[in-house]
Design a protein around this motif. Structure first.
Motif, short mmCIF file in Angstrom:
data_model
loop_
_atom_site.label_atom_id
_atom_site.label_comp_id
_atom_site.label_asym_id
_atom_site.label_seq_id
_atom_site.Cartn_x
_atom_site.Cartn_y
_atom_site.Cartn_z
N LEU A 7 -7.49 6.39 -13.28
CA LEU A 7 -8.89 4.92 -12.52
C LEU A 7 -10.30 5.94 -12.04
O LEU A 7 -10.49 5.98 -12.86
CB LEU A 7 -8.03 4.00 -12.09
N TYR A 8 -9.84 7.32 -11.29
CA TYR A 8 -11.07 7.78 -11.28
C TYR A 8 -11.99 8.04 -12.69
O TYR A 8 -13.03 8.24 -12.06
CB TYR A 8 -10.62 8.91 -10.08
N ALA A 9 -10.78 9.11 -13.15
CA ALA A 9 -11.72 9.51 -13.99
C ALA A 9 -11.95 8.68 -14.90
O ALA A 9 -13.51 8.65 -15.20
CB ALA A 9 -10.65 9.99 -15.39
N SER A 10 -12.11 6.96 -15.45
CA SER A 10 -12.36 6.17 -16.13
C SER A 10 -14.25 5.70 -15.06
O SER A 10 -15.22 5.62 -15.46
CB SER A 10 -11.50 4.64 -15.90
N ILE A 11 -14.08 5.68 -13.78
CA ILE A 11 -15.15 5.55 -13.06
C ILE A 11 -15.98 6.17 -13.65
O ILE A 11 -17.43 6.18 -13.54
CB ILE A 11 -14.96 4.81 -11.65
N ILE A 12 -15.66 7.52 -13.67
CA ILE A 12 -16.31 8.89 -13.76
C ILE A 12 -17.24 8.37 -14.84
O ILE A 12 -18.72 8.40 -15.29
CB ILE A 12 -16.40 9.57 -12.79
N ILE A 66 1.70 5.23 -10.12
CA ILE A 66 0.72 5.01 -10.04
C ILE A 66 0.36 6.02 -9.49
O ILE A 66 -1.22 5.85 -9.72
CB ILE A 66 1.07 4.07 -8.44
N LYS A 67 0.46 7.15 -9.03
CA LYS A 67 -0.36 8.03 -9.22
C LYS A 67 -1.18 8.43 -9.98
O LYS A 67 -2.64 8.95 -10.35
CB LYS A 67 0.53 9.50 -8.31
N ALA A 68 -0.71 8.60 -11.27
CA ALA A 68 -1.37 9.57 -12.29
C ALA A 68 -1.81 7.65 -13.02
O ALA A 68 -2.96 8.30 -13.67
CB ALA A 68 0.07 9.33 -14.08
N ILE A 69 -1.15 6.91 -13.07
CA ILE A 69 -2.46 5.71 -13.33
C ILE A 69 -3.79 6.00 -12.20
O ILE A 69 -5.28 5.98 -13.09
CB ILE A 69 -1.65 4.92 -12.87
N SER A 98 0.55 -1.54 0.39
CA SER A 98 0.13 0.08 0.04
C SER A 98 -0.12 1.05 -0.01
O SER A 98 0.33 2.56 -1.03
CB SER A 98 -0.78 -0.32 1.30
N LYS A 99 2.06 0.98 0.66
CA LYS A 99 2.85 2.42 0.72
C LYS A 99 3.16 2.88 -0.53
O LYS A 99 3.91 4.05 -0.82
CB LYS A 99 4.20 2.21 1.83
N LEU A 100 3.66 1.50 -0.88
CA LEU A 100 4.24 0.96 -2.40
C LEU A 100 3.76 2.11 -3.32
O LEU A 100 3.94 2.97 -4.51
CB LEU A 100 5.14 0.31 -3.12
N LEU A 101 2.83 1.91 -3.48
CA LEU A 101 1.04 2.89 -4.60
C LEU A 101 1.33 4.40 -4.57
O LEU A 101 1.09 4.57 -5.35
CB LEU A 101 0.19 1.14 -4.18
N SER A 102 1.37 4.32 -2.96
CA SER A 102 0.53 6.07 -2.75
C SER A 102 1.75 6.53 -2.29
O SER A 102 1.90 7.79 -3.32
CB SER A 102 0.44 6.06 -0.90
N GLY A 103 2.41 5.97 -3.50
CA GLY A 103 4.47 6.86 -3.08
C GLY A 103 5.04 6.98 -4.06
O GLY A 103 5.61 7.58 -4.55
N ASN A 104 4.13 6.18 -4.72
CA ASN A 104 4.75 6.04 -6.62
C ASN A 104 3.95 7.32 -7.07
O ASN A 104 3.29 6.74 -7.66
CB ASN A 104 4.83 4.74 -7.26
N ILE A 105 4.77 8.00 -7.73
CA ILE A 105 4.50 8.86 -9.26
C ILE A 105 3.55 8.42 -10.59
O ILE A 105 2.39 8.63 -10.78
CB ILE A 105 5.42 10.11 -9.65
#
Length: 222
Positions: free
Chosen positions: A67-72, A60-63, A51-58
């Protein structure tokens, strides 16, 4: 009429692309969550580190923003297409072709609504808590998201709701995966059956894979 048709096709194409991206994300998300099946101490360390790796990776943040845009976009697009189809059906009530389709194909709107409600709870209980909540920390000093997950699945109603949502997702995928592949032209007529079989097995694996997680935690931890 032609303009309306082009607009509808564009929305279906957009829905297909966002849907396929979400299908890809589900695989990655499931693989990450499989760490919860490890022995408790190992699962806590591994899952929290992940979880920390995902939250701190630039990257992953872009992806995640995609993801949020795709859901909406996928949700809004589905609503527009559903409203258009109902309007069209009202003009051609004599057309009974829909009666021959699978029940889940005719009720994608209902299934999608169940999934959307689930996502609101899911984001609130896990994503929001991780980003903005006062989480405990584990022995390594990482936010203890594992503890939050374990506590969430202590409630049987939440576990049952999760499983129900996963079956709604599974039926949604049974129709959606093949429909999206057909919309974007990802298959040759010779391979239609292959695409259908792949989509079916994909739906089963995603459904039972995710549904097994809260059931496993509930019956092994409580």
């Amino acid at each position: 009429m032609k303009k309306e048709l082009i607009s509808t096709l564009s929305r279906k194409y957009l829905m297909a692309l966002t849907g396929l991206f979400l299908c890809f994300f589900l695989v990655i998300h499931l693989l990450g969550n499989f760490q919860l099946f490890l022995p408790p101490d190992q699962a806590r360390e591994s899952f929290n580190g992940y979880s920390k790796l995902l939250s701190g990776n630039i990257f992953i943040k872009a992806i995640s923003y995609i993801l949020y845009a795709s859901i909406i976009i996928h949700s809004l697009d589905a609503l527009l297409i559903t409203l258009f189809n109902r309007k069209k059906a009202g003009k051609y009530e004599y057309d009974k072709r829909g009666a021959a389709s699978k029940w889940y194909s005719r009720n994608m709107g209902i299934l999608g609504t169940i999934i959307l409600v689930f996502l609101i709870f899911h984001f609130k209980d896990f994503w929001y808590q991780y980003k903005f909540g006062a989480l405990p920390v584990d022995a390594a000093g990482n936010k203890d998201l594992y503890e939050i997950v374990i506590r969430a699945y202590a409630d049987l109603w939440y576990v049952l709701f999760y499983v129900l949502a996963m079956f709604a997702l599974g039926y949604h995928l049974l129709h959606g995966f093949y429909s999206a592949a057909r919309t974007v032209g990802l298959y040759h007529p010779k391979y239609v059956n292959l695409v259908r079989v792949f989509g079916t097995w994909y739906s089963y694996i995603i459904t039972f894979g995710f549904a097994a997680i809260p059931l496993y935690i509930y019956f092994t931890h409580y």
